[in-house]
Design an enzyme around this catalytic site. Structure first.
Site, PDB file in Angstrom:
ATOM      1  N   CYS A 264       0.808  -1.237   0.000  1.00  0.00           N
ATOM      2  CA  CYS A 264       0.000   0.000   0.000  1.00  0.00           C
ATOM      3  C   CYS A 264       0.835   1.278   0.000  1.00  0.00           C
ATOM      4  O   CYS A 264       0.777   2.054  -0.953  1.00  0.00           O
ATOM      5  CB  CYS A 264      -0.934  -0.008   1.192  1.00  0.00           C
ATOM      6  SG  CYS A 264      -1.993  -1.458   1.184  1.00  0.00           S
ATOM      7  N   ARG A 331       5.877  -8.083  -0.060  1.00  0.00           N
ATOM      8  CA  ARG A 331       5.870  -7.105  -1.150  1.00  0.00           C
ATOM      9  C   ARG A 331       6.454  -5.773  -0.659  1.00  0.00           C
ATOM     10  O   ARG A 331       6.056  -5.264   0.377  1.00  0.00           O
ATOM     11  CB  ARG A 331       4.441  -6.909  -1.679  1.00  0.00           C
ATOM     12  CG  ARG A 331       3.963  -8.101  -2.491  1.00  0.00           C
ATOM     13  CD  ARG A 331       2.524  -7.947  -2.891  1.00  0.00           C
ATOM     14  NE  ARG A 331       1.630  -8.057  -1.741  1.00  0.00           N
ATOM     15  CZ  ARG A 331       0.324  -7.851  -1.791  1.00  0.00           C
ATOM     16  NH1 ARG A 331      -0.245  -7.519  -2.924  1.00  0.00           N
ATOM     17  NH2 ARG A 331      -0.422  -7.984  -0.711  1.00  0.00           N
TER      18      ARG A 331
END
Ligand code: UGA
Length: 438
Positions: A264, A331
């Site tokens: 994000c 990630r």
């Protein structure tokens, strides 16, 4: 209510199980057929505390089902929650190809008086483009198919709890009936006193990007403060206690470390930067937040070098790969950035993480993965803590010392206590705090 969910990633799957637990009938769909097959059998494709259990309960209730056919999720739904990925293009701009595809599918199958609910994080103005796409596909239903923006604020690792106890529910829309419908979706939470904020579409989209930008700024600012504390000989833990006592600042999100990561903040910051540019607004602080984030990882590696001198051929234990604890997600993990920099210096990196997978993490640096923390520490010249897993807080320090070639620890997340490290005879470099030099 009958609801559809398109995209069963972190946000979409948690949305599916939570809406089902509210008593709604939910059909989740995803373009990944394997994922849908696993979900239908109760297997989530990623780790999230409590998710597997809740998935089993909701599947057994008969309210939740999964289908690889988008039509099944859309055809009878009063609202379709779109939770598809919006990854960054090389320019930093968010790719909205999956969102557009979902809009076309929605237009094709949606019954009149259905709402396309944008839950993925998208740049301001996306809802208007979605509306245009839908109207172009189904001019006969103009005014009957509506759009809502309902950004998700859940954190990975706390996703279920954040969704069942949200500090806010945000709904951006235009038509009054859409707000009414969204209030029915969230009724069980509203009945418990949770707050739903109504805004226009653009403000809802902006609010999500601005929240994440502000939080990323806070992390980077703290990491810069930690660096200054270190250089000046102060203790960032004492400083943040003082800062956090000011109600205008608040105590949360003041933990210094090796930087933020995940799917994000890095992506949203770049997309927000692109949005600002497209609006003709020069916003260099956004690039500075990202630069300070890289600098936080570089700082940990400098400490490793300071501790062991030359890194060529030295075995370095990397403790933690996930971008934060209680998730298997790597990630954009800053732990991988630390590993990359260590490998570039010639170190042999041996990594341990209790959960992490390298799915979707892109090119991981060459390193050995082992299945226990003491195996990683065995024969290592230094250990660097990259993720604040509880397991690392509770290390048996005598055993650690016996395993390591040198008792050197760089604590990139301040999980250990300097006084205990001194007593156990370690050379210890915390973050933003005075080192223990033996
Ligand atoms: C973040 C936001 O917190 C959520 O509100 C939002 O819904 C989500 O992004 C999203 O956009 O979907 P998440 O990425 O799961 O959630 O994780 P956070 O808990 O916010 O942590 C982000 C990163 O900041 C992590 O790498 C964490 O280690 C780091 N961090 C956080 C710090 O280094 N220091 C802190 O004090 C707090």
């Amino acid at each position: 209510m009958r609801l559809g969910v398109i995209g069963t990633g972190h946000v979409g799957l948690v949305t599916c199980v939570c809406f089902s637990s509210f008593g709604h009938d939910v059909v989740g769909t995803d373009s990944d057929v394997e994922k849908i097959r696993g979900l239908a059998q109760g297997r989530p494709p990623f780790f999230e505390p409590g998710l597997e259990e809740m998935l089993a309960t909701e599947l057994a209730s008969g309210r939740l089902s999964f289908s690889a056919e988008p039509a099944d999720a859309i055809r009878e739904a009063e609202a379709v929650f779109v939770c598809v990925g919006t990854p960054a293009r090389s320019s930093g701009e968010a790719s909205l190809a999956a969102t557009e595809h979902a809009a076309r599918q929605f237009a094709r199958y949606a019954p009149p008086h259905s709402v396309f609910v944008e839950k993925s994080t998208v740049p301001a103005g996306s809802a208007l483009r979605i509306r245009r796409t839908i109207v172009r596909e189904r001019p006969d239903l103009e005014g009957e198919l509506e759009i809502a923006s309902n950004p998700e604020f859940l954190r990975e690792g706390n996703a279920i709890s954040d969704s069942l106890h949200p500090d806010r529910i945000l709904v951006g829309a235009e038509a009054a009936w859409v707000f009414d419908l969204m209030r029915r979706v969230y009724k069980p939470l509203l009945d418990k006193g949770h707050r739903l904020i109504e805004t226009d579409l653009i403000s809802a989209e902006l609010a999500k990007h601005m929240c994440n930008t502000y939080l990323a700024l806070r992390v980077s600012l703290l990491n810069a403060f930690a660096e200054i504390s270190e250089r000046a000989g102060g203790d960032i833990a004492a400083v943040t206690e003082v800062m956090g006592s000011d109600p205008r600042i608040g105590p949360h999100f003041l933990r210094p470390g090796i930087g933020y990561g995940g799917s994000c903040f890095p992506k949203d910051l770049r997309a927000f930067d692109r949005l600002a540019k497209s609006l003709g607004y020069d916003f260099p602080i956004l690039q500075e937040i990202a630069r300070l984030n890289d600098e936080a990882a570089a700082s940990a590696v400098r400490k490793v070098k300071d501790a062991v001198w030359n890194l060529e051929g030295k075995r370095i234990a990397l403790l933690g790969l996930a971008f934060k604890p209680d998730t298997d997600d790597t990630r954009f993990s800053p732990a991988l950035e630390v590993a990359r920099r260590l490998v570039a210096e010639g170190a042999d990196v041996v990594a341990y993480d209790p959960r992490a997978t390298l799915d979707g993490a892109g090119d991981a640096p060459p390193m050995k993965r082992v299945s226990s923390v003491y195996e990683a520490l065995q024969g290592s010249s230094c250990a660097v803590i990259c993720t604040e897993w509880d397991e690392f807080r509770n290390l048996d320090l005598d055993r650690v010392k016996l395993a390591m070639a040198e008792p050197l620890i760089v604590d990139g997340r301040n999980v250990l206590e300097p006084s205990e490290m001194r007593a156990a005879g370690f050379v210890y470099y915390p973050t933003g705090r005075p080192p223990v030099l033996g």
